[in-house]
Design a protein around this motif. Structure first.
Motif, PDB file in Angstrom:
ATOM      1  N   LEU A 107      47.033  89.377  55.480  1.00 47.11           N
ATOM      2  CA  LEU A 107      46.643  90.685  55.977  1.00 47.11           C
ATOM      3  C   LEU A 107      45.487  90.526  56.785  1.00 47.11           C
ATOM      4  O   LEU A 107      44.659  89.682  56.625  1.00 47.11           O
ATOM      5  N   LEU A 108      45.454  91.422  58.117  1.00 42.01           N
ATOM      6  CA  LEU A 108      44.744  90.947  59.116  1.00 42.01           C
ATOM      7  C   LEU A 108      43.567  92.217  58.938  1.00 42.01           C
ATOM      8  O   LEU A 108      43.870  93.431  58.798  1.00 42.01           O
ATOM      9  N   GLY A 109      42.117  91.607  59.275  1.00 39.99           N
ATOM     10  CA  GLY A 109      41.363  92.896  59.414  1.00 39.99           C
ATOM     11  C   GLY A 109      40.423  92.414  60.584  1.00 39.99           C
ATOM     12  O   GLY A 109      40.121  90.971  60.915  1.00 39.99           O
ATOM     13  N   ALA A 110      39.592  93.226  61.014  1.00 38.58           N
ATOM     14  CA  ALA A 110      38.383  93.022  62.153  1.00 38.58           C
ATOM     15  C   ALA A 110      37.497  94.214  62.126  1.00 38.58           C
ATOM     16  O   ALA A 110      37.833  95.131  61.519  1.00 38.58           O
ATOM     17  N   THR A 111      36.216  93.781  62.441  1.00 40.61           N
ATOM     18  CA  THR A 111      35.073  94.677  62.620  1.00 40.61           C
ATOM     19  C   THR A 111      34.453  94.780  64.115  1.00 40.61           C
ATOM     20  O   THR A 111      34.375  93.666  64.714  1.00 40.61           O
ATOM     21  N   GLY A 112      33.930  95.753  64.401  1.00 41.02           N
ATOM     22  CA  GLY A 112      33.373  95.820  65.427  1.00 41.02           C
ATOM     23  C   GLY A 112      32.495  97.086  65.647  1.00 41.02           C
ATOM     24  O   GLY A 112      32.366  98.187  64.725  1.00 41.02           O
ATOM     25  N   GLY A 113      31.806  97.203  66.997  1.00 45.61           N
ATOM     26  CA  GLY A 113      30.719  98.182  66.949  1.00 45.61           C
ATOM     27  C   GLY A 113      31.635  99.564  67.493  1.00 45.61           C
ATOM     28  O   GLY A 113      30.845 100.474  67.106  1.00 45.61           O
ATOM     29  N   SER A 114      32.545  99.322  68.006  1.00 46.70           N
ATOM     30  CA  SER A 114      33.397 100.609  68.629  1.00 46.70           C
ATOM     31  C   SER A 114      34.604 100.698  68.457  1.00 46.70           C
ATOM     32  O   SER A 114      35.469  99.534  68.295  1.00 46.70           O
ATOM     33  N   THR A 115      35.435 101.654  68.442  1.00 47.52           N
ATOM     34  CA  THR A 115      36.739 101.725  68.137  1.00 47.52           C
ATOM     35  C   THR A 115      37.372 101.285  69.213  1.00 47.52           C
ATOM     36  O   THR A 115      38.796 101.176  68.963  1.00 47.52           O
ATOM     37  N   ARG A 116      36.911 101.160  70.564  1.00 51.98           N
ATOM     38  CA  ARG A 116      37.656 100.853  71.511  1.00 51.98           C
ATOM     39  C   ARG A 116      38.146  99.066  71.502  1.00 51.98           C
ATOM     40  O   ARG A 116      39.023  98.742  72.190  1.00 51.98           O
ATOM     41  N   HIS A 117      37.734  98.603  70.500  1.00 51.33           N
ATOM     42  CA  HIS A 117      38.070  97.031  70.269  1.00 51.33           C
ATOM     43  C   HIS A 117      39.235  97.058  69.138  1.00 51.33           C
ATOM     44  O   HIS A 117      39.783  96.052  68.897  1.00 51.33           O
ATOM     45  N   SER A 118      39.628  98.048  68.806  1.00 53.10           N
ATOM     46  CA  SER A 118      40.572  98.230  67.624  1.00 53.10           C
ATOM     47  C   SER A 118      42.026  97.538  67.913  1.00 53.10           C
ATOM     48  O   SER A 118      42.672  96.743  67.150  1.00 53.10           O
TER      49      SER A 118
END
Length: 209
Positions: A107-118
């Motif tokens: 199961l993959l997950g990621a975090t970032g400051g902006s939704t542009r990197h989703s």
């Protein structure tokens, strides 16, 4: 009970990456009994770097490598840097045996400051794990800063929904391998063959087809 290794590549303490990893773990555990092991990669950063140049893992890194090899499934969460996974995240998987994830649900997950990197989940993480022959689950979860909402602990309803769906998919994948369901304790002593339900059928039963 299924063995679940949770890899978090967050660099700060506390970190939103670890928070997302914990929430994905909890969403899975609500549906399937799991014995979870969290691996904080920032604690292994020096060990990983030394292994890359020497070819020899430290005792601590070797123990984590063995834990990943013995796991029934993996949750892998990274912060997004420059529109991709972090260098530490990639380096950790570079020092694993290239066959260790073959056939394992991930199961993959990621975090970032902006939704542009989703889309980093789809153009960077998913191809890497497919290359490693893991069974990458359909739903991957990206959490931007805005997704946590006013209350960081709970996050937005949309984020909670994505986490819940992803956890359900991982629980279904673990169920397909023969682990007893949280909601069906009477099957805990049944042989594994009795629990082998096709993954697609499990998803359909959860309304996730």
């Amino acid at each position: 009970m299924s063995r679940l290794v949770v890899v978090s590549a967050g660099l700060s303490d506390p970190s939103s990456t670890r928070l997302l990893a914990d929430r994905l773990t909890a969403a899975t555990a609500r549906r399937r009994p799991v014995e979870s092991r969290v691996v904080e990669l920032r604690e292994l950063a020096v060990d990983v770097a030394k292994h890359l140049v020497s070819g020899f893992p430290s005792a601590a890194l070797r123990e984590v490598q063995e834990a990943v090899g013995g796991a029934d499934a993996l949750i892998a969460v990274t912060p997004v840097f420059t529109a991709s996974y972090s260098g530490l995240f990639k380096s950790f998987f570079d020092v694993l045996d290239p066959t260790v994830l073959a056939g394992k649900p991930v199961l993959l997950g990621a975090t970032g400051g902006s939704t542009r990197h989703s889309l980093a989940l789809e153009h960077a993480l998913r191809p890497m794990f497919v290359y490693l022959r893991a069974v990458v689950l359909p739903t991957a979860v990206y959490a931007a800063s805005a997704d946590w909402g006013a209350g960081v602990e709970g996050g937005t309803e949309e984020l909670a929904s994505r986490i819940d769906r992803a956890g359900a998919e991982l629980a279904a994948a673990l169920g397909a391998s023969g682990s007893p369901s949280v909601s069906d304790g009477r099957n805990a002593g049944a042989p594994a063959e009795a629990e082998l339900i096709p993954f697609a059928q499990q998803l359909a039963a959860l309304g996730l087809e």
